[in-house]
Enzyme design. Structure first.
Site, PDB file in Angstrom:
ATOM      1  N   SER A 104      11.758 -19.426  33.499  1.00 18.72           N
ATOM      2  CA  SER A 104      11.339 -20.849  33.388  1.00 18.72           C
ATOM      3  C   SER A 104      11.727 -21.737  34.771  1.00 18.72           C
ATOM      4  CB  SER A 104      12.384 -21.331  32.295  1.00 18.72           C
ATOM      5  OG  SER A 104      12.242 -20.618  31.069  1.00 18.72           O
TER       6      SER A 104
ATOM      7  N   ASN B  27       2.906 -15.064  37.724  1.00 16.92           N
ATOM      8  CA  ASN B  27       2.814 -13.906  36.749  1.00 16.92           C
ATOM      9  C   ASN B  27       1.906 -14.574  35.735  1.00 16.92           C
ATOM     10  OD1 ASN B  27       2.784 -12.016  34.866  1.00 16.92           O
ATOM     11  ND2 ASN B  27       4.747 -12.044  34.519  1.00 16.92           N
TER      12      ASN B  27
ATOM     13  N   GLY C 157      10.249 -17.727  29.651  1.00 19.06           N
ATOM     14  CA  GLY C 157       9.355 -18.295  28.586  1.00 19.06           C
ATOM     15  C   GLY C 157      10.138 -19.232  27.523  1.00 19.06           C
TER      16      GLY C 157
ATOM     17  N   GLU D  54      15.602 -11.516  36.400  1.00 13.13           N
ATOM     18  CA  GLU D  54      15.139 -12.429  35.283  1.00 13.13           C
ATOM     19  C   GLU D  54      15.629 -12.267  34.394  1.00 13.13           C
ATOM     20  OE1 GLU D  54      10.613 -13.217  36.339  1.00 13.13           O
ATOM     21  OE2 GLU D  54      10.816 -11.349  35.242  1.00 13.13           O
TER      22      GLU D  54
ATOM     23  N   LYS E 294       0.484 -13.006  33.338  1.00 12.44           N
ATOM     24  CA  LYS E 294       0.780 -12.218  32.042  1.00 12.44           C
ATOM     25  C   LYS E 294      -0.681 -12.184  31.281  1.00 12.44           C
ATOM     26  CE  LYS E 294       5.364 -14.227  31.607  1.00 12.44           C
ATOM     27  NZ  LYS E 294       6.366 -14.228  30.625  1.00 12.44           N
TER      28      LYS E 294
ATOM     29  N   HIS F  54       8.695  -5.299  34.272  1.00  9.26           N
ATOM     30  CA  HIS F  54       9.005  -6.640  33.784  1.00  9.26           C
ATOM     31  C   HIS F  54       9.613  -6.406  32.346  1.00  9.26           C
ATOM     32  CE1 HIS F  54       8.218 -10.512  32.087  1.00  9.26           C
ATOM     33  NE2 HIS F  54       8.130 -11.182  33.131  1.00  9.26           N
TER      34      HIS F  54
ATOM     35  N   GLU G  14       9.097  -7.724  29.829  1.00  9.34           N
ATOM     36  CA  GLU G  14       8.196  -7.672  28.586  1.00  9.34           C
ATOM     37  C   GLU G  14       7.682  -6.138  28.279  1.00  9.34           C
ATOM     38  OE1 GLU G  14       5.806 -11.001  29.705  1.00  9.34           O
ATOM     39  OE2 GLU G  14       7.341 -12.468  29.098  1.00  9.34           O
TER      40      GLU G  14
HETATM   41  C1  PEP Z   1       8.091 -14.168  33.990  1.00  8.90           C
HETATM   42  O1  PEP Z   1       6.960 -14.011  33.263  1.00  8.90           O
HETATM   43  O2  PEP Z   1       8.162 -13.376  34.976  1.00  8.90           O
HETATM   44  C2  PEP Z   1       8.705 -15.478  34.003  1.00  8.90           C
HETATM   45  C3  PEP Z   1       9.856 -15.707  34.464  1.00  8.90           C
HETATM   46  O3  PEP Z   1       8.228 -16.377  32.964  1.00  8.90           O
HETATM   47  P1  PEP Z   1       8.329 -17.785  32.813  1.00  8.90           P
HETATM   48  O4  PEP Z   1       8.642 -18.381  34.138  1.00  8.90           O
HETATM   49  O5  PEP Z   1       7.451 -18.512  31.862  1.00  8.90           O
HETATM   50  O6  PEP Z   1       9.755 -17.903  32.388  1.00  8.90           O
END
Ligand code: PEP
Length: 263
Positions: free
Chosen positions: A214, A10, A174, A168, A12, A96, A98
């Protein structure tokens, strides 16, 4: 594991078209070596056409990070499923955290979008997960099960291969604060049990459920070793092609540990 693992990047709101071209050119030959892994790159709309063009007839699926469920009309700033298909998208992230948190996407909207993607043959990667406050208050399962149930309400004859879920936990995205492999397995195992009820055994056994939060080369093997975890949705560690390739290799090694891919 009978389900085919998936490693999904992803990006982003990152990368210009030139950067996307360089990344994709470096990824394609390395992804081709990971024969048992589905590799997806979920990219900004501005570089989707180019990434999809480069990835055509390769093992890499190009996809988007969002869309709106209507096909056309007065929806300023939105992009529809036919538009995504037109530029070669094969997958799309739905819900997601976000988008849920910053752009106020509700469970209803996420469910409608998921239904539309499936109808059109676009693979939705549907994200669910709890905040730190919800987890600390012991409400993690209420939140996550509600999100999954609402999506499943849209389906009568659900096909497990037509959708991917991603658990998630929002506090792990992040932040560098990964869920332990056991916690991730526990949540994803529960989601699979819930899908057994909400759909049927065949659906629950077939559907892929990813972990996101992460994931990086240092923790990928442990996460991939969990029984119910079928791969990862990766933000930060997918931005550099070298670390994303390591993650793809970790997924491949989880399937065929004796045939480690070479550098
Ligand atoms: C994500 O954006 O779906 C995500 C898991 O980000 P990160 O790996 O940076 O935690």
């Amino acid at each position: 594991m009978s389900r085919r693992p998936m490693m999904a990047a992803n990006w982003k709101m990152n990368k210009t078209v030139r950067e996307a071209q360089e990344y994709t050119a470096a990824l394609l030959p390395r992804a081709a070596d990971a024969k048992e892994v589905d590799v997806a790159v979920l990219v900004p709309f501005t570089c989707l056409h180019e990434v999809a063009r480069m990835a055509e007839d390769t093992v890499v699926t190009a996809g988007a990070q969002n869309f709106y469920y209507e096909d056309s009309g007065a929806y300023t700033g939105e992009v529809s499923v036919p538009m995504l298909l037109d530029v070669g998208a094969g997958a799309v992230i739905v819900g997601h955290s976000e988008r849920r948190e910053t752009f106020c996407e509700t469970d209803d909207l996420v469910a409608r979008k998921t239904k539309r993607a499936i109808e059109a043959g676009l693979l939705p990667i549907v994200c669910v997960g709890e905040t730190k406050e919800e987890r600390d208050a012991g409400d993690m399962w209420d939140k996550v099960s509600g999100q999954v149930r609402r999506v499943m309400e849209e389906f009568e004859d659900a096909d497990g291969e037509s959708i991917v879920f991603a658990y998630e936990p929002i506090w792990a995205i992040g932040t560098g604060d990964t869920a332990t492999p056991e916690d991730a397995q526990d949540a994803i195992g529960k989601i699979r049990d819930l899908l057994r009820e909400a759909a049927d055994r065949d659906f629950a056994d077939t559907v892929r459920i990813l972990y996101g939060g992460s994931v990086k080369p240092e923790n990928a093997a442990e996460i991939m070793a969990q029984q119910d975890i079928d791969g990862a949705l990766v933000g930060g560690a997918s931005l550099e092609v070298a670390s994303f390739v390591e993650l793809v290799e970790a997924a491949q090694n989880a399937v065929t540990p004796s045939e480690q891919t070479e550098d």
